[in-house]
Design a protein around this motif. Structure first.
Motif, PDB file in Angstrom:
ATOM      1  N   ASP A  74       0.836  -1.200   0.000  1.00 29.36           N
ATOM      2  CA  ASP A  74       0.000   0.000   0.000  1.00 29.36           C
ATOM      3  C   ASP A  74       0.869   1.247   0.000  1.00 29.36           C
ATOM      4  O   ASP A  74       0.816   2.095   0.896  1.00 29.36           O
ATOM      5  CB  ASP A  74      -0.989  -0.008   1.168  1.00 29.36           C
ATOM      6  CG  ASP A  74      -2.258  -0.791   0.842  1.00 29.36           C
ATOM      7  OD1 ASP A  74      -2.344  -1.355  -0.277  1.00 29.36           O
ATOM      8  OD2 ASP A  74      -3.162  -0.857   1.683  1.00 29.36           O
ATOM      9  N   GLY A  79      -3.476   3.577  -6.785  1.00 29.55           N
ATOM     10  CA  GLY A  79      -2.753   2.510  -7.469  1.00 29.55           C
ATOM     11  C   GLY A  79      -2.147   2.899  -8.796  1.00 29.55           C
ATOM     12  O   GLY A  79      -1.691   2.039  -9.553  1.00 29.55           O
ATOM     13  N   CYS A 103       3.835  -5.012  -2.946  1.00 27.52           N
ATOM     14  CA  CYS A 103       2.664  -4.150  -3.137  1.00 27.52           C
ATOM     15  C   CYS A 103       1.535  -4.612  -2.230  1.00 27.52           C
ATOM     16  O   CYS A 103       1.593  -5.679  -1.619  1.00 27.52           O
ATOM     17  CB  CYS A 103       2.220  -4.146  -4.593  1.00 27.52           C
ATOM     18  SG  CYS A 103       1.405  -5.661  -5.135  1.00 27.52           S
ATOM     19  N   HIS A 106      -4.030  -1.732  -2.570  1.00 23.85           N
ATOM     20  CA  HIS A 106      -4.234  -0.401  -3.153  1.00 23.85           C
ATOM     21  C   HIS A 106      -3.260  -0.099  -4.286  1.00 23.85           C
ATOM     22  O   HIS A 106      -3.443   0.893  -4.993  1.00 23.85           O
ATOM     23  CB  HIS A 106      -4.109   0.673  -2.070  1.00 23.85           C
ATOM     24  CG  HIS A 106      -5.342   0.846  -1.249  1.00 23.85           C
ATOM     25  ND1 HIS A 106      -6.365   1.699  -1.608  1.00 23.85           N
ATOM     26  CD2 HIS A 106      -5.739   0.265  -0.096  1.00 23.85           C
ATOM     27  CE1 HIS A 106      -7.331   1.647  -0.705  1.00 23.85           C
ATOM     28  NE2 HIS A 106      -6.971   0.776   0.229  1.00 23.85           N
ATOM     29  N   ASP A 107      -2.250  -0.939  -4.467  1.00 26.03           N
ATOM     30  CA  ASP A 107      -1.248  -0.702  -5.506  1.00 26.03           C
ATOM     31  C   ASP A 107      -1.642  -1.445  -6.774  1.00 26.03           C
ATOM     32  O   ASP A 107      -0.973  -2.372  -7.235  1.00 26.03           O
ATOM     33  CB  ASP A 107       0.128  -1.150  -5.009  1.00 26.03           C
ATOM     34  CG  ASP A 107       0.524  -0.457  -3.720  1.00 26.03           C
ATOM     35  OD1 ASP A 107       0.243   0.745  -3.584  1.00 26.03           O
ATOM     36  OD2 ASP A 107       1.108  -1.114  -2.838  1.00 26.03           O
ATOM     37  N   SER A 108      -2.736  -1.015  -7.384  1.00 25.17           N
ATOM     38  CA  SER A 108      -3.370  -1.806  -8.436  1.00 25.17           C
ATOM     39  C   SER A 108      -2.544  -1.913  -9.706  1.00 25.17           C
ATOM     40  O   SER A 108      -2.777  -2.813 -10.518  1.00 25.17           O
ATOM     41  CB  SER A 108      -4.755  -1.217  -8.760  1.00 25.17           C
ATOM     42  OG  SER A 108      -4.655   0.144  -9.134  1.00 25.17           O
ATOM     43  N   HIS A 204      -8.965  -3.235  -6.574  1.00 26.94           N
ATOM     44  CA  HIS A 204      -8.098  -3.786  -5.535  1.00 26.94           C
ATOM     45  C   HIS A 204      -7.287  -4.949  -6.095  1.00 26.94           C
ATOM     46  O   HIS A 204      -7.840  -5.910  -6.637  1.00 26.94           O
ATOM     47  CB  HIS A 204      -8.924  -4.250  -4.326  1.00 26.94           C
ATOM     48  CG  HIS A 204      -9.434  -3.115  -3.506  1.00 26.94           C
ATOM     49  ND1 HIS A 204      -8.718  -2.569  -2.466  1.00 26.94           N
ATOM     50  CD2 HIS A 204     -10.592  -2.409  -3.587  1.00 26.94           C
ATOM     51  CE1 HIS A 204      -9.413  -1.577  -1.927  1.00 26.94           C
ATOM     52  NE2 HIS A 204     -10.555  -1.460  -2.585  1.00 26.94           N
TER      53      HIS A 204
END
Length: 368
Positions: A74, A79, A103, A106-108, A204
């Motif tokens: 995150d 993201g 990751c 939220h780090d799409s 997500h």
């Protein structure tokens, strides 16, 4: 309805399970009294590991010095490559000799199924939505192109890296360090998947149904440091009743038994636990798992927790095992002078203070 990621008030825990609520502080007190769960080799200097997670585009102004910096996911909020690269640029300015990042949900960008339209090669393509709806695929679709400039940072996504830590230079070394001449190596494994205990949207990354086993047999046995975004069940996950961690990840941690397990995701469960991989811990985890289903009850339904605990003979046996084996561990370490071999730490390193939008939880430091 209260979010499962928020800590409940103590009466909720007590009503759901008076036995677990009373045992929780005793179990952790006994763990602390047992002493360090892991000792550095006598002929090599200790390795100082700095753990952070869930910074969500924000920058902690005073990161402690250390030999290794770990970020457990995150980095961003939306993201996008823009947000992720900004966070990576900040991490690159830090002086730690080794840096490792995974990751979070939220780090799409890191999961092609979840990327924003602005980060897709073909924003008009609908194929990503079809892939995103598949709950069986947890690994990102192969993507040979990365737009992130990592610099000196190791990024792990279902992968490992082995890092070497040389002995201190004779000029900078203290008198105690001067006698350590051996280099040390640590193997780190990182994986981002998280159980979708609430309905997650397609934005997500790496979400899987909570009943799905996304972990068994995935972590190499030689892993010294395990880095995940989700916590395991019953450890720094709002347990014992309102647990948000993954039971399959817990089983995998038992199989590998890393010296350090770093995660985040659940901001309100920030903290550090000593892990001994023994019968006291196993009994505690069984007791937590048996009470997890009570989290679905209303407060009125939880009023029967006292009655259920009173009649739960298995729970009372496990509580006795937690205390009995815990006391034996203290006697072994403090009276007999025994070492706690094969043990370690679990760290929820979420820097975000609950859902405040502000960084309020300090970076955690573990010495291996």
């Amino acid at each position: 309805m209260t979010s499962p990621f928020n800590r409940r008030h103590f009466p909720d825990y007590f009503l759901a399970s008076p036995l677990a609520a009373a045992l929780y502080p005793l179990h952790h007190l006994l763990c602390r009294l047992r002493g360090p769960p892991h000792l550095s080799p006598p002929d090599a200097r200790p390795i100082r590991v700095v753990c952070i997670s869930d910074t969500h585009t924000l920058e902690w102004t005073d990161i402690p010095d250390g030999d290794l910096l770990i970020h457990a996911g995150d980095l961003a909020n939306d993201g996008s490559v823009r947000e992720i690269q900004a966070s990576i640029d900040w991490l690159r300015t830090l002086p730690h000799p080794h840096k490792v990042v995974i990751c979070g949900n939220h780090d799409s960008y890191f999961d092609v199924r979840s990327r924003l339209a602005e980060d897709r090669d073909d924003p008009k393509s609908s194929s990503y939505a079809a892939v995103s709806s598949s709950t069986a695929s947890l690994h990102s679709v192969d993507d040979p192109v990365s737009r992130i400039d990592w610099g000196d940072i190791h990024y792990l996504q279902h992968s490992s890296v082995t890092l070497t830590f040389p002995p201190p230079s004779t000029i900078a070394a203290t008198a105690a360090e001067a006698s350590t001449t051996r280099s040390r190596s640590l193997t780190l494994y990182g994986a981002p998947q998280v159980p979708a205990i609430v309905p997650f949207g397609p934005e997500h990354a790496f979400a899987y149904p909570p009943h799905h086993d996304a972990w068994s047999g995935t972590v190499p046995r030689n892993t010294d440091i395990l880095i995940t975004h989700t916590p395991p069940q019953a450890h720094l996950d709002l347990s014992p009743v309102y647990s948000t961690g993954c039971p399959y990840l817990l089983a995998e941690a038992w199989r590998v038994r890393p010296a350090l397990h770093v995660f985040g995701h659940v901001h309100a469960a920030y903290g550090m636990e000593r892990i001994y991989w023994d019968e006291a811990q196993r009994a505690w985890e069984r007791l937590c798992a048996a009470r997890r289903r009570r989290a679905r009850n209303s407060r009125l339904g939880s009023l029967f927790g006292f009655v259920r605990d009173l009649l739960d003979l298995t729970g009372w046996v496990d509580a006795a095992r937690v205390l009995g084996y815990g006391v034996m561990g203290v006697v072994w370490a403090k009276v007999w002078g025994g070492e706690n071999r094969g043990s370690g730490w679990m760290v929820n390193a979420a820097c975000m203070y609950r859902d405040s939008g502000k960084l309020g939880n300090k970076p955690q430091i573990v010495v291996l």
